[in-house]
Design a protein around this motif. Sequence first.
Motif, short mmCIF file in Angstrom:
data_model
loop_
_atom_site.label_atom_id
_atom_site.label_comp_id
_atom_site.label_asym_id
_atom_site.label_seq_id
_atom_site.Cartn_x
_atom_site.Cartn_y
_atom_site.Cartn_z
N GLU A 109 1.20 53.88 -51.67
CA GLU A 109 1.56 54.63 -52.87
C GLU A 109 1.50 53.79 -54.15
OE1 GLU A 109 3.30 54.37 -50.00
OE2 GLU A 109 5.47 54.32 -50.39
N GLY A 163 -5.02 61.60 -60.03
CA GLY A 163 -4.48 62.92 -60.30
C GLY A 163 -3.14 62.93 -61.01
N GLU A 164 -2.66 61.76 -61.43
CA GLU A 164 -1.37 61.71 -62.09
C GLU A 164 -1.49 61.12 -63.49
OE1 GLU A 164 1.13 60.87 -57.94
OE2 GLU A 164 1.58 59.74 -59.77
N GLU A 165 -0.42 61.26 -64.26
CA GLU A 165 -0.38 60.66 -65.59
C GLU A 165 -0.04 59.17 -65.48
OE1 GLU A 165 1.15 64.57 -68.13
OE2 GLU A 165 2.41 62.80 -67.93
N ARG A 166 -0.35 58.46 -66.52
CA ARG A 166 0.00 57.05 -66.58
C ARG A 166 1.53 56.91 -66.68
NH1 ARG A 166 -4.20 54.17 -69.82
NH2 ARG A 166 -3.65 55.77 -71.34
N LYS A 167 2.09 56.01 -65.89
CA LYS A 167 3.53 55.87 -65.83
C LYS A 167 3.93 54.41 -65.97
CE LYS A 167 4.11 59.82 -62.72
NZ LYS A 167 4.58 60.28 -61.39
N ARG A 184 -1.74 54.38 -63.35
CA ARG A 184 -2.16 55.78 -63.23
C ARG A 184 -2.74 55.98 -61.84
NH1 ARG A 184 -5.92 57.84 -67.76
NH2 ARG A 184 -3.97 58.40 -68.77
N ALA A 206 -3.43 52.62 -57.61
CA ALA A 206 -3.53 53.14 -58.98
C ALA A 206 -4.40 52.19 -59.80
CB ALA A 206 -2.16 53.26 -59.62
#
Length: 115
Positions: free
Chosen positions: A89, A42-46, A39, A92
Amino acid sequence: QVQLVESGGGLVQAGDSLTLTCTASGRTFVSYAMSWFRRAPGEERKFVAGINWNGDTTLYEDSVKGRFTISRDNAKNTVYLRMNALKPEDTAVYYCNRPNAFWDWGQGTQVTVSP
């Protein structure tokens, strides 16, 4: 009840490597596929990477192919994620879990990659 504990994260520079570890307690996970997720802020868990029960089949999200390697040691109830050539990038919080029918999530391990 399964408890998942992730570790091995840290602050590294771009191009560095890290190995994350996920240990499951409470029951053996030898019969389960396992995955790593992340994660970003600001993003969802992927989904990041997955491995079948005996380790002979793996799957990776496109952006990590060729850089990350998932593996497991069923005798130790442990799944690993070797991360090479890290990029900013990739920053996370990283988690492990089953690919679906999730167990309770662990606290994750923070990976921060500076440029």
